[in-house]
Design a protein around this motif. Structure first.
Motif, PDB file in Angstrom:
ATOM      1  N   GLN A   1       0.818  -1.209   0.000  1.00  0.00           N
ATOM      2  CA  GLN A   1       0.000   0.000   0.000  1.00  0.00           C
ATOM      3  C   GLN A   1       0.854   1.262   0.000  1.00  0.00           C
ATOM      4  OE1 GLN A   1      -3.385  -0.319  -0.041  1.00  0.00           O
ATOM      5  NE2 GLN A   1      -3.640   1.879  -0.296  1.00  0.00           N
ATOM      6  N   ILE A   2       2.099   1.173   0.442  1.00  0.00           N
ATOM      7  CA  ILE A   2       2.936   2.371   0.590  1.00  0.00           C
ATOM      8  C   ILE A   2       3.880   2.594  -0.584  1.00  0.00           C
ATOM      9  CG2 ILE A   2       2.831   2.290   3.114  1.00  0.00           C
ATOM     10  CD1 ILE A   2       5.648   1.066   3.089  1.00  0.00           C
ATOM     11  N   GLY A   3       3.919   1.685  -1.553  1.00  0.00           N
ATOM     12  CA  GLY A   3       4.786   1.870  -2.708  1.00  0.00           C
ATOM     13  C   GLY A   3       6.241   1.530  -2.453  1.00  0.00           C
ATOM     14  N   ILE A   4       6.523   0.849  -1.344  1.00  0.00           N
ATOM     15  CA  ILE A   4       7.871   0.384  -1.010  1.00  0.00           C
ATOM     16  C   ILE A   4       7.768  -1.100  -0.692  1.00  0.00           C
ATOM     17  CG2 ILE A   4       9.846   0.621   0.552  1.00  0.00           C
ATOM     18  CD1 ILE A   4       8.800   3.446   1.204  1.00  0.00           C
ATOM     19  N   TYR A   5       8.538  -1.913  -1.377  1.00  0.00           N
ATOM     20  CA  TYR A   5       8.436  -3.345  -1.119  1.00  0.00           C
ATOM     21  C   TYR A   5       9.767  -4.037  -1.393  1.00  0.00           C
ATOM     22  CZ  TYR A   5       7.644  -3.425  -6.228  1.00  0.00           C
ATOM     23  OH  TYR A   5       7.744  -3.252  -7.586  1.00  0.00           O
ATOM     24  N   LYS A   6       9.921  -5.206  -0.780  1.00  0.00           N
ATOM     25  CA  LYS A   6      11.142  -5.989  -0.944  1.00  0.00           C
ATOM     26  C   LYS A   6      11.026  -6.877  -2.180  1.00  0.00           C
ATOM     27  CE  LYS A   6      12.621  -6.315   3.904  1.00  0.00           C
ATOM     28  NZ  LYS A   6      13.979  -5.782   3.689  1.00  0.00           N
TER      29      LYS A   6
ATOM     30  N   ASN B   1      17.357  -0.020  -2.862  1.00  0.00           N
ATOM     31  CA  ASN B   1      18.393  -0.209  -1.866  1.00  0.00           C
ATOM     32  C   ASN B   1      18.864  -1.660  -1.942  1.00  0.00           C
ATOM     33  OD1 ASN B   1      19.867  -0.761   0.495  1.00  0.00           O
ATOM     34  ND2 ASN B   1      18.739   0.762   1.672  1.00  0.00           N
ATOM     35  N   PRO B   2      20.063  -1.903  -2.477  1.00  0.00           N
ATOM     36  CA  PRO B   2      20.524  -3.287  -2.655  1.00  0.00           C
ATOM     37  C   PRO B   2      20.810  -4.009  -1.342  1.00  0.00           C
ATOM     38  CG  PRO B   2      22.282  -1.735  -3.169  1.00  0.00           C
ATOM     39  CD  PRO B   2      21.059  -0.922  -2.934  1.00  0.00           C
ATOM     40  N   GLU B   3      20.984  -3.258  -0.251  1.00  0.00           N
ATOM     41  CA  GLU B   3      21.258  -3.896   1.033  1.00  0.00           C
ATOM     42  C   GLU B   3      19.982  -4.442   1.665  1.00  0.00           C
ATOM     43  OE1 GLU B   3      23.285  -1.117   3.472  1.00  0.00           O
ATOM     44  OE2 GLU B   3      25.046  -0.970   2.158  1.00  0.00           O
ATOM     45  N   THR B   4      18.914  -3.652   1.654  1.00  0.00           N
ATOM     46  CA  THR B   4      17.647  -4.094   2.246  1.00  0.00           C
ATOM     47  C   THR B   4      16.747  -4.779   1.229  1.00  0.00           C
ATOM     48  OG1 THR B   4      16.541  -1.977   1.813  1.00  0.00           O
ATOM     49  CG2 THR B   4      17.738  -2.199   3.899  1.00  0.00           C
ATOM     50  N   ARG B   5      17.143  -4.746  -0.051  1.00  0.00           N
ATOM     51  CA  ARG B   5      16.353  -5.312  -1.153  1.00  0.00           C
ATOM     52  C   ARG B   5      15.001  -4.605  -1.276  1.00  0.00           C
ATOM     53  NH1 ARG B   5      20.708  -7.659  -0.543  1.00  0.00           N
ATOM     54  NH2 ARG B   5      21.221  -9.770  -1.238  1.00  0.00           N
TER      55      ARG B   5
END
Length: 300
Positions: free
Chosen positions: A40-45, A79-83
């Motif tokens: 819902q927030i537009g940020i995902y792994k 973010n490649p660290e947190t994917r």
């Protein structure tokens, strides 16, 4: 619960998409907007390997597309660290309604976001003030309590410079407190619903009921909803339609607080019931109440 993502018609008429994107770009962007990992927030792994599997591309092709969307189109960050992947304009097109179920979902998902810079990145395109304020508050809290010096590579193409504008922290804290109070209201109603036999798995009905927290004229929306649910239980009518019917009746009568409901119910007890003007004979016609039947009438 299954997630449904819709792409607005503007996607196809926007000059950026119609003139600057290749067919492969459009396909990739549609995937970023609608894949099963979206939130819902537009940020995902999501990992590049997962993208490659879903799209049928090689890792090199996915890498090239991501570089293009980060550096050329400037529509995502990764973010490649947190994917974690963030979509720039997600809030502009998807976060324009702040109902309680939506806000509850946003709060929950923001807690799971690891990179505060990505939260700030998405927040910049959110048009609705209270939702943008919530994003920025979460971002600032992360910076205040978990900030560490960064040793990231200056040549890292997956990050862009930090945003310089920092909103007023006191105002954001107040907004977070208000939203936390709303979340408590949501939890109280859902708990009552689940524990009193209204249907534990009926998510759609719960969401419709929770909308009354936002869309009613009640001065005590949570208390009024719980009152209506109590009445439904007392009458063994544990259905959404019955509860909503009660709430609509109260709104129509301008009964806006629990105290007014109690007063109205008390007054109804003292209203005399209308007296019947006729007496009924089973199987026959109504006979006037004062009529006296004289079986000897007419005999001589």
């Amino acid at each position: 619960m299954a997630k449904y993502r819709m792409v607005q018609a503007e996607f196809w008429t926007n000059p950026v998409f119609s003139e600057e994107m290749t067919p492969e770009d459009k396909y990739f962007y549609l995937y970023l907007l609608t894949n099963p990992q979206t939130t819902q927030i537009g940020i995902y792994k999501i990992t590049r390997k997962q993208m490659a599997l879903d799209l049928g591309y090689s890792l090199e092709s996915v890498q090239a597309l991501m570089d293009r969307f980060i550096q050329h189109h400037k529509l995502i960050r990764y973010n490649p660290e947190t994917r974690e992947l963030a979509i720039k304009n997600w809030g502009k097109y998807n976060l324009h309604k702040a109902g309680k179920p939506v806000m509850d979902c946003i709060i929950s998902e923001l807690k799971g976001a690891e990179d505060p810079e990505l939260i700030q990145y998405v927040a910049e395109s959110i048009l609705k003030d209270d939702i943008r304020c919530l994003f920025e508050s979460c971002c600032n809290q992360e910076e205040m309590f978990f900030y560490e010096e960064s040793d990231e590579d200056e040549n890292d193409t997956y990050r862009e410079p930090e945003c310089e504008d920092v909103p007023d922290i006191e105002n954001h804290t107040n907004s977070v407190n208000l939203l936390q109070n709303h979340q408590q209201d949501v939890e109280a109603i859902i708990k009552f619903w689940d524990t009193n036999g209204f249907g534990f798995t009926n998510v759609n009905a719960k969401e419709q009921l929770l909308s009354w927290l936002d869309d009613s004229t009640f001065l005590q929306p949570k208390e009024m909803i719980l009152k209506a649910m109590n009445i439904a239980c007392a009458n063994n009518k544990r259905r959404l339609s019955y509860v909503v019917g009660i709430l609509k009746n109260w709104e129509n009568e301008s009964i806006l607080t629990v105290e007014e409901v109690d007063s109205y119910q008390e007054n109804q007890k003292h209203v005399p019931k209308p007296r019947k003007s006729t007496e009924y004979v089973p199987g026959g016609r109504p006979v006037p109440g004062r009529f006296v039947l004289d079986l000897t009438d007419g005999d001589e």
